[in-house]
Enzyme design. Structure first.
Site, PDB file in Angstrom:
ATOM      1  N   SER A 131       0.827  -1.202   0.000  1.00 17.76           N
ATOM      2  CA  SER A 131       0.000   0.000   0.000  1.00 17.76           C
ATOM      3  C   SER A 131       0.863   1.253   0.000  1.00 17.76           C
ATOM      4  CB  SER A 131      -0.918   0.027   1.224  1.00 17.76           C
ATOM      5  OG  SER A 131      -1.704   1.203   1.225  1.00 17.76           O
ATOM      6  N   LYS A 185      -4.334  -6.757   3.888  1.00 20.33           N
ATOM      7  CA  LYS A 185      -4.406  -5.656   2.916  1.00 20.33           C
ATOM      8  C   LYS A 185      -5.851  -5.351   2.543  1.00 20.33           C
ATOM      9  CE  LYS A 185      -2.840  -2.724  -0.233  1.00 20.33           C
ATOM     10  NZ  LYS A 185      -3.889  -2.502  -1.207  1.00 20.33           N
ATOM     11  N   HIS A 188      -7.296  -3.388   5.311  1.00 22.88           N
ATOM     12  CA  HIS A 188      -6.716  -2.042   5.179  1.00 22.88           C
ATOM     13  C   HIS A 188      -7.511  -1.232   4.169  1.00 22.88           C
ATOM     14  CE1 HIS A 188      -4.318   0.713   2.691  1.00 22.88           C
ATOM     15  NE2 HIS A 188      -3.624   1.003   3.777  1.00 22.88           N
ATOM     16  N   ASN A 189      -7.791  -1.818   2.999  1.00 17.23           N
ATOM     17  CA  ASN A 189      -8.523  -1.092   1.963  1.00 17.23           C
ATOM     18  C   ASN A 189      -9.956  -0.809   2.379  1.00 17.23           C
ATOM     19  OD1 ASN A 189      -6.141  -1.534   0.568  1.00 17.23           O
ATOM     20  ND2 ASN A 189      -7.158  -2.031  -1.349  1.00 17.23           N
ATOM     21  N   GLU A 192      -9.844   2.063   4.581  1.00 19.88           N
ATOM     22  CA  GLU A 192      -9.609   3.218   3.713  1.00 19.88           C
ATOM     23  C   GLU A 192     -10.931   3.729   3.123  1.00 19.88           C
ATOM     24  OE1 GLU A 192      -7.794   3.447  -0.699  1.00 19.88           O
ATOM     25  OE2 GLU A 192      -6.391   2.653   0.796  1.00 19.88           O
TER      26      GLU A 192
END
Length: 484
Positions: A131, A185, A188-189, A192
């Site tokens: 990222s 990940k 994480h997204n 986000e």
């Protein structure tokens, strides 16, 4: 052919790939590169890689031949079939113990499948979240590797060297087996998505509710970035408000209000549903983008549907301060939900995730990097078995101090007719989580009434189930097949 000398190879020379190669080169590693379109490799070697130690190759076979043992091949191509195609081309050329690293945005079940398939052949697979975008790849991204743990000692130095650093510590550590790296990940997204939507809601409250200009909004976000909300997304939002179009007007006002998405937020929400975790805020962020895409339909609806005129007439500064508190408190809930999902996935898939380490990986290089993540790391350092971030002393105190402004902001949003799906769902979750009794007893009564699904009783021990013949016409047998 000369003796194999390259430390690692990279396949896929789009901008992310090129920048990561140059980052590795800067840190003293010899990198061999291959791109399916050979002219891209030629342009790269004549441009950014000119004068470097980067080794260009024309075929995958030639690429593999340049590598020291164990061979390490980093793939940065479009997620899905393209990754499988590259792996299928690589596999016959590799030996047992060689390593394939998928650094794209792959869905974690695909990474789990590739891990299993390659393990049977003795090849070590790593699915690694990366990222930070183009700039992060060049200057130091957040890297989240998972897969075959036997690969980690052979790739640790390279990945940690090129990753972002915070207080001297690399934003890269081993996550777990199988698809763990891409799962982290994915979450994480998803976070986000939530962060971006909540910032958009704060923007809407201040622009639509208060009528703040782009210049005034820029000043607000610059001020917020000096305090607890200090983060990459708040920083770039302030910069966005400052950019003018060719005619001198704010560019942001000319951008169509229809948001796109690539699927990682949806994956996070789907996983939350599969694991039974109430990750409501990320789900609302995904749906907010879906609603925004109905632009033409919304334009027609705006002429037919009524609502309050969004114009706040009270103390503007107090309103802005309350919006900041609402954003901060909602952000805490979002991360608490994200970590609830990580905790459940860790149990479900046997990954033994290190939550403090994940917070450190996210502190630098990535899109959600912020001061806030340091507080999360401290919480898990203090109590690695922390059940929920909301009950940590630091975050509980912040919520207590923010709660009045948060509630006032949500009340004002409703009165002004300004949608705040993420902030509102965060408050609803918080109020639900802090309740020792919810109205789900009525849901269970309804389910038992129409479907004989049974219920537990407050005056009996957990695990005993009961059925009532509510109408006198039903039977005493409970349902085993019909669910609602």
């Amino acid at each position: 052919m000369s003796e194999p000398n390259s430390d690692i190879a990279l396949i896929g020379l789009a901008v992310m790939g090129q920048n990561l190669v140059m980052n590795m080169n800067d840190h003293g590693f010899t990198v061999s590169v291959y791109n399916r379109t050979g002219s891209v490799t030629d342009e790269f070697m004549a441009g950014p890689a000119k004068g470097s130690k980067v080794v260009p190759t024309k075929t995958v076979k030639e690429l593999v031949a340049t590598l020291k043992s164990p061979r390490r091949v980093f793939i940065l191509v479009k997620a899905g079939a393209a990754v499988d195609a590259v792996i299928n081309e690589l596999t016959p050329l590799l030996d047992k113990g060689d390593i394939i690293i998928d650094g794209g945005n792959s869905h974690f079940p695909d990474s789990q499948r590739r891990f299993d398939q390659l393990k049977e052949k003795g090849i070590r697979f790593v699915g690694s979240g990366v990222s930070g975008g183009e700039e992060g790849a060049r200057r130091g991204p957040s890297i989240m590797p998972g897969g075959d743990p036997e690969a980690w000692p052979h790739i640790k130095q390279i990945l940690q060297s090129v990753s972002a650093k915070v207080d001297g510590e690399p934003c890269c550590d081993w996550v777990g087996e199988g698809g763990a790296g891409h799962y982290v990940k994915m979450v994480h997204n998803g976070i986000e998505y939530g962060d971006m939507q909540m910032i958009a809601e704060a923007y809407d409250l201040m622009k639509t509710g208060l009528g703040l200009s782009a210049a005034e909004l820029k000043a607000v976000f610059e001020d917020w970035n000096k305090g607890a909300l200090d983060s990459y997304l708040i920083e770039i939002t302030a910069e966005i408000f400052g950019l003018k179009d060719e005619d001198g007007s704010p560019l942001v006002d000319k951008i169509l209000d229809a948001a796109g998405q690539k699927g990682t937020g949806k994956w996070t929400s789907n996983s939350a549903l599969d694991l039974g975790m109430p990750v409501t805020l990320i789900g609302e962020a995904v749906f907010a983008r879906a609603l925004s895409s109905l632009k033409t339909e919304r334009e027609r609806a705006s002429k037919a549907l009524t609502g309050p005129k969004p114009a706040f007439s009270g103390d503007k500064k107090a309103f802005i301060d309350d919006v900041m508190l609402a954003l901060y408190a909602s952000k805490i809930v979002s991360y608490a939900q994200g970590y609830m999902l990580l905790r459940e996935a860790s149990k479900e898939y046997g990954w033994k995730l290190n939550f403090g380490s994940i917070a450190l990986m996210w502190r630098g290089g990535c899109i959600i990097r912020s001061r806030f993540l340091g507080d999360i790391k401290k919480a898990f350092d203090k109590n690695p078995e922390l059940e929920n971030l909301l009950v940590d002393d630091f975050f509980r105190k912040v919520i207590d101090e923010s709660q009045t402004g948060w509630r006032k902001t949500m009340a004002n949003a409703a009165l002004l007719g300004i949608p705040t799906p993420c902030m509102s769902s965060a408050l609803a979750f918080y109020d639900g989580y802090r309740r020792d009794r919810l109205p789900a007893n009525l849901l269970q009564a309804q389910r038992d009434y129409f479907g004989a699904h049974t219920y537990e009783r407050t005056d009996k021990k957990r695990g005993e189930f009961f059925h009532t013949n509510w109408t006198g016409r039903g039977g005493s047998v409970s349902s085993r097949s019909y669910n609602a």
